[in-house]
Design an enzyme around this catalytic site. Structure first.
Site, PDB file in Angstrom:
ATOM      1  N   THR A 514       0.850  -1.196   0.000  1.00 33.69           N
ATOM      2  CA  THR A 514       0.000   0.000   0.000  1.00 33.69           C
ATOM      3  C   THR A 514       0.879   1.238   0.000  1.00 33.69           C
ATOM      4  OG1 THR A 514      -1.666  -1.271   1.206  1.00 33.69           O
ATOM      5  CG2 THR A 514      -1.998   1.090   1.118  1.00 33.69           C
ATOM      6  N   HIS A 515       1.765   1.287  -0.977  1.00 34.44           N
ATOM      7  CA  HIS A 515       2.618   2.455  -1.161  1.00 34.44           C
ATOM      8  C   HIS A 515       2.324   3.029  -2.528  1.00 34.44           C
ATOM      9  CE1 HIS A 515       5.509   0.096   1.665  1.00 34.44           C
ATOM     10  NE2 HIS A 515       4.497   0.584   2.317  1.00 34.44           N
ATOM     11  N   ASN A 516       1.243   3.785  -2.622  1.00 36.30           N
ATOM     12  CA  ASN A 516       0.859   4.427  -3.869  1.00 36.30           C
ATOM     13  C   ASN A 516       1.355   5.862  -3.794  1.00 36.30           C
ATOM     14  OD1 ASN A 516      -1.480   2.729  -2.535  1.00 36.30           O
ATOM     15  ND2 ASN A 516      -1.581   2.318  -4.732  1.00 36.30           N
TER      16      ASN A 516
END
Lengths: 588, 246, 404
Positions: A514-516
């Site tokens: 979850t590293h957007n």
């Protein structure tokens, strides 16, 4: 017809990490601050009860604490030849929800980026020439590591980050990361206890000539009282960290570090279950006048504010800019425009799974940041002159959890069901460790964000559309690092081993990261960035946009530390300069 | 010596509803300012243990099929009871009867278009709908190919053959757009494994059989004294969320 | 929510006393301090209500009472009173018109306060924001709702003369005695009561009040504050915790609204006095660790409690209180312990200790026997010694709590 409400000095969208930091800083400066959070209030005793928190099905598999796609979904495609379709369930990444946001259920990996990460384009161009990076759309951030070092320090002392410094005031420290940017002082807490897998990795990495060190952890290693006087307990290695709320106040979250002090303030107000619909601009489009939002009963309100700060998850911030007409949308065909530009992710794959007969790892004893890492192949630490890529990866091994629905490995070739499956599962569980690489994710022209033309949310507003695939550069990089990982893994003499591979075709189904990042990137040039170096919109000077949406490209390690350091950085600029002279802080 | 009447001085109890568990006060507090973090006694939302009796979603024929399927996915042997005795079919039944079955969390707005493998499930059927359709078509297939028998009446080899056929795609049931036989197989396998390894309160993993088998301690929270005892077994057995011990 | 109260400067007074010059800021400040000492705010503010506007429902053994509105509102508050009427109410328990107050309003303690201090308090209350809030105070059932009965009660139990100072006591002890037995009215909670709700002789040795047991605060070595240094007691009153214990429940409110705002000299005086009140010399023997209930309790403690309170019961820093050598754990009554385990509880929030962490509720997970075993264990482990807890006792508390 929206009901008009009394004006506030500052209106903040979203009360996660950045919203809490900004609200705390600006209320301390005397401003009247309102935070609008579309999710519910959450806190430890009522929502993360120690007796029922250890529930893998509910929180890790059914994702009880996360953003429900029914509330907001997004569409995706790998490239513009495809039609984007909705992620009807989130898989590849899991946005947060509620007060605290993703800051509640994150792992607690509390990193700083490297100095070269902030000057990625100019540094790599200087070192390797422009042709080396021609297929990428790299940009500098407009700030340097040294400028925000004190902000990283503030965040770490807020969190009680537990680690071992590698470079203090220019002097390399034994046991830390020798490649890190020079810091002013040691971490506030020592590293977590080292589990078996990390100790094996550390030994192997040392023998391979690397410089392993404990990952900086926001799962605190001992009871801690932070810079605001808020107390935390010590991490008990429960193995229910990522995807879960912490039941014993030992993971740094907005709840455990800031909110008790913040919501006591009379000049702070939080309205929960209030969803922001759009930012309303004045007719000249140069400043925001109010936020329109809807409360839980469906009533619409118009909330005026002098200063508007978008503190949602980065992707949501970008969408809000589109929905509000703030900034020029990016066009991937021409490369012009800024909103949606330089969307990046995190590069994974290329990791090793090691099977042993004679080693017992107790994987259920874990914490989100209970990991040892080596950065010898990170960023531009190593010479890429004879390599066909730029960027690098953090190699690491540790124990975050052993929850059996998700984690019950079997040796290669084992059937997935039946008696053999069962025998292999029983024999293998607890005898497996992993060594992985988390790689940089560099920007390309074709990876971007915009609004979907077809799919809408429950209010009829277009969903965000993600057009993304892993750049070829990043695939080459990750697989090259994988060859290093393989050598390290082999040196441990596992009974069996499998290697993953990084490949094209980003798939939204399996969880990856979850590293957007990107979409509202910061920079020195308003033609190629949406916000300036203080995260202030170039076009609308009373709107600031926090989050990893500000990153022009993503480095190898987890973004939260940098997201929060930049929040402190922006807060300082607002408090020390903007309030006295509202207007653009950087000449356009 | 002064005198006073006994009294309760605080705000905690008089207005609290007489329930052992309460939705936390945050649901009511939509505007928070100038206050301590909200707290109310008994606040919380513990999971409700399922009632182990009866079937809430699966019909009798479906029950027979699912019990047989889960027993092939997880056969009973010296390591653990089989999927059926472990409660996996019960687990799946209760999941299908709840929010998982109805996709209430998910984005279910149209239009529904065929998607690429990278784009995830794009079908219209909820998990409940997929089981209903999938089990019906599977039953038809078995009757057609195995002389009119039901799946549960096949021998183990035949049952495995059918399941392997679904898994590989060799058997192609006519299901629904975006919902292939392989997808149906994967759904059943995933749910079976969830039931086998989840906390027993959800209906499966009876007696914490799977946790005992693999040495997973369950709903424990404190390993400080053990995490740096490398290569040594953890000495305690599993405990469940509701405090069941092996 | 507690709004800022204008104290100094030009205050437009809604006070109904005849038009007079704006009161002296020094008197207002002095009156504010009296309100802090007497903790008026704690009772006269309803949850989520405006300050001093009343409406908090008190549960007494005789039924319910709601606290009146003491803001200067003429209609629904005390704005129409005179200073003398106010004084009579506070010190004699007689409201305008001869209406008797119930000693839920601790007038027997407040009788110790000087008229001058009462007058300052009156001045201060006149500056509080008037709130229109009509409170139906008397919710008692027959025959307790007959206020005139209080005449007889007062005759039996109310001795308003100031306590004679004990000869030879220091100024600190004299001040401390006054604060504890006067405005602080600590005995209202901490002194056991007879059937009529009046104090028994064993002052400050602990008392039960609606699901909480206010602990012994004499110098008893194990159950009281006898093994605490004066400075540690001051820290507790100021911040809500010390290395021995942590305040939650009703005492958390007292600390937040009252003691945390007292002057350090007054806190030292209170501490000195309490440590001068002799406790009984009882020294019980701990239950043997290898007993069946102790072993069962120890196992449950490991699974449910040690993640915060630690295997050795030593707690963590200022966030999780120790259980070892904690007087709250070793009271004669386990009532507080039972409700804390069943319902959870929240720590006091002070400027020094703002965390306000909360213990979660275990009622859903632990049955009565399990709660009883855990409490028996913690009351007798790590050097603690106190009576075992029976499952029946837990059951009674659980039923009572859930009835509210």
């Amino acid at each position: 017809m929206a009901r008009l409400l009394p004006r506030k000095d500052v209106v903040i969208m979203g009360l996660g990490w950045t919203g809490s930091i900004l609200a705390q800083e600006l209320t301390t400066a005397g401003l009247e601050v309102l935070a609008l959070e579309r999710g519910p209030w959450r806190d430890t005793a009522s929502d993360f009860n120690i007796g029922y928190m250890p529930d893998e099905l509910r929180y890790a598999i059914r994702k009880d604490l996360f953003l429900q796609p029914a509330q907001e979904a997004m569409t995706m495609r790998n490239n513009r030849t495809q039609t984007a379709l909705p992620m009807r369930d989130y898989g590849s990444f899991l946005p947060g929800a509620g007060v605290g946001g993703a800051g509640v259920h994150w792992n607690g990996q509390c990193w700083r980026y490297a100095p070269t990460d902030f000057e990625c384009k100019s540094h790599l161009t200087r070192r390797y020439g422009a042709r080396k990076i021609a297929e990428l759309q790299l940009q500098d951030w407009g700030v340097t590591f040294d400028e925000i070092e004190h902000c990283y320090d503030r965040y770490e002392y807020l969190c009680g980050t537990s680690g071992k410094a590698g470079v203090i005031k220019g002097v390399v420290q034994p046991g830390g990361n020798p490649f890190e940017g020079s810091r002013s002082r040691e971490y506030p807490n020592p590293p977590l206890k080292m589990p078996y897998s990390s100790s094996l990795f550390t030994k192997a990495a040392l023998e391979y000539g690397l410089h392993p060190f404990p990952s900086p952890s926001a799962n605190v290693s001992r009871p801690y009282v932070n810079s605001l006087g808020v107390a935390m307990g010590e991490c008990t290695y429960c193995g229910y960290c990522e995807r879960f709320g912490c039941a014993n106040y030992s993971k740094s979250t907005p709840q455990t570090t800031i909110l008790p002090v913040l919501i006591k303030k009379r000049n702070f107000e939080l309205r929960t279950e209030c969803e922001v619909m759009k930012i309303n601009l004045h007719p000249d489009g140069k400043s925001a006048k109010s936020i329109t939002y809807v409360d839980a009963t469906g009533t619409e309100y118009e909330q005026p504010g002098d200063l508007v700060i978008l503190c949602g998850y980065g992707l949501m911030n970008v969408r809000m800019m589109f929905l509000s007409g703030i900034g020029k949308p990016y066009d991937p065909r021409t490369g012009d425009g800024v909103v949606g530009r330089n969307y990046c992710y995190q590069t994974g794959g290329g990791g090793a799974t090691l099977f042993f007969d004679d080693k017992r790892f107790n994987p259920f004893m874990g914490a989100g940041a209970l990991i040892s890492a080596a950065h010898d192949f990170n960023g531009d630490v190593f010479d890429h002159s004879n390599l066909d890529f730029v960027g690098g990866a953090s190699i690491s091994s540790g124990q975050t959890n052993g929850r059996p629905i998700g984690s019950r490995p079997t040796p290669p070739g084992t059937p997935r069901w039946g008696s053999q499956w069962k025998a292999a599962t029983a024999a293998t569980y607890g005898h497996v460790m992993n060594i992985g690489g988390s790689g940089s994710s560099y920007a390309t022209r074709g990876n971007y964000l915009d609004l979907d033309p077809t799919y809408t949310d429950s209010h009829g507003r277009p969903l965000l559309r993600i057009t993304f695939d892993f750049p070829d550069n990043d695939i080459r990089m990750q697989n090259w690092v994988g060859t290093q990982v393989e050598k390290i893994a082999r040196s441990l003499n596992p009974k069996a081993m499998t290697m993953g591979k990084a490949s094209k075709g980003w798939n939204v189904v399996p969880y990856q990261s979850t590293h957007n990042t990107g979409g509202a990137i910061m920079g020195a040039d308003p033609k190629t960035s949406a916000v300036n170096r203080y995260l202030q919109c170039w076009d609308v000077s009373n709107v600031f946009v926090m989050g990893a949406s500000a990153f022009p490209q993503n480095a190898a390690v987890n973004p939260t530390g940098t997201v929060c350091a930049l929040a402190y950085w922006a807060a300082e600029a607002i408090r020390d300069r903007y309030i006295k002279h509202p207007g653009p802080l950087v000449p356009a | 010596m002064s005198a006073a009447l006994t009294f309760c001085r605080r705000r905690f109890l008089a207005s609290v509803a007489a329930l052992p568990v309460l939705t936390a006060s945050h649901a009511l507090a939509r505007s928070l300012s100038g206050i301590k973090p909200p707290f109310s006694p008994f606040a919380g939302d513990p999971p409700k243990p399922i009632n182990p009796l009866g079937w809430y979603f699966l019909r009798p024929a479906e029950v027979a099929m699912m019990e047989a399927i889960v027993d092939r996915f997880i056969p009973g042997d010296h390591l653990s009871p089989g999927g059926k005795d472990a409660g996996c079919a019960t687990f799946i039944d209760r999941q299908l009867a709840g929010s998982f079955g109805t996709s209430s969390r998910l984005y279910t707005k149209g239009p529904f278009m065929p998607g690429l493998p990278t784009q995830g499930y794009q079908g219209e059927l909820t998990p409940a709908g997929r089981y209903r359709l999938g089990l019906a078509r599977l039953a038809d297939h078995v009757r057609t190919h195995y002389a009119g028998k039901d799946f549960a009446a096949l021998n183990h080899g035949q049952q495995d053959e059918v399941l392997a056929g679904l898994e590989s795609g060799k058997i192609e049931l006519k299901l629904a757009p975006g919902f292939s036989s392989r997808a149906f197989f994967e759904l059943m396998l995933q749910n079976t494994m969830e039931g086998f390894f989840a906390d027993p309160l959800y209906g499966g993993n009876r007696g914490m059989a799977s946790w005992k088998m693999i040495g997973f301690p369950g709903a424990r929270y404190d390993y400080r004294d053990y995490v740096d005892k490398h290569n040594q077994p953890y000495p305690h057995g599993p405990v469940s969320i509701y405090g069941e011990h092996a | 929510m507690k709004r800022a109260v204008a104290v100094l400067g030009v205050a437009v007074l809604a006070c109904a006393t005849a038009a007079q010059a704006a009161p002296d800021p020094a008197r207002i400040a002095a009156g504010h301090y009296q309100a802090i000492l007497a903790d008026c705010l704690g009772c006269h503010t309803a949850p989520g209500g405006k300050p001093f506007a009343g409406g908090l429902v008190l549960e007494t053994p005789f039924g319910k009472l709601a606290t009146p509105n003491i803001t200067p509102d003429r209609d629904t508050g005390i704005g129409g009173w005179s200073p003398a009427q106010f004084r009579d109410a506070i010190k004699s328990g007689v409201a305008p018109g001869g209406r008797r107050l119930y000693p839920a309003m601790p007038y027997p303690s407040y009788a110790r306060i000087s008229d001058a201090d009462i007058n300052d308090l009156w001045t201060y209350l006149g500056t509080v924001a008037p709130v229109r809030n009509r409170v139906n105070v008397n919710l008692l059932s027959f025959p307790f709702n007959i206020r005139a009965l209080m005449v007889g009660w007062n005759w039996l139990f109310f001795k308003p003369a100031a306590a004679a100072s004990k000869p030879g006591k220091s100024a600190d002890l004299i001040r401390g005695e006054y604060l504890v037995n006067g405005p602080g009215h600590c005995g209202a909670c901490h002194t056991p009561k007879n059937l009529f709700g009046a104090d028994r002789a064993a002052a400050l040795t602990g008392a039960s009040l609606s699901g909480w047991f206010a602990p012994d605060i004499t110098a008893q070595a194990r159950r009281g504050v006898g093994s605490w240094r004066v400075g540690e007691l001051v820290t507790y009153l100021k911040s809500g915790h010390n290395s021995h214990s942590m305040a939650s429940g009703p005492m958390a409110e007292v600390i937040e609204n009252s003691t945390a705002q007292m002057r350090d000299t007054d806190l030292s005086a209170i501490a000195a006095y309490l440590k001068d009140v002799p406790g009984d010399g009882a020294s019980p023997t701990a239950l043997a660790a290898n007993g069946a209930r102790m072993k069962a309790g120890a196992a449950l403690y490991e699974e449910n409690c040690q993640g915060c309170h630690n295997p050795g019961g030593d707690g963590q820093s200022i966030i999780f209180p120790p259980l070892a050598a904690n007087p709250v754990v070793q009271q004669a009554s386990a009532e507080t312990l039972i409700r804390v385990v069943l319902a959870g509880t929240q720590a006091a929030q002070t400027a020094r200790a703002p965390t306000a962490a909360a213990m979660p509720s275990f009622a859903w997970r632990l049955d009565d026997a399990q709660v009883a075993d855990i409490l028996t264990y913690i009351r007798n482990a790590w050097g603690n010694a106190a009576g075992a807890v029976s499952p029946n006792r837990v059951a009674r508390s659980r039923a009572a709590l859930q009835r509210r």
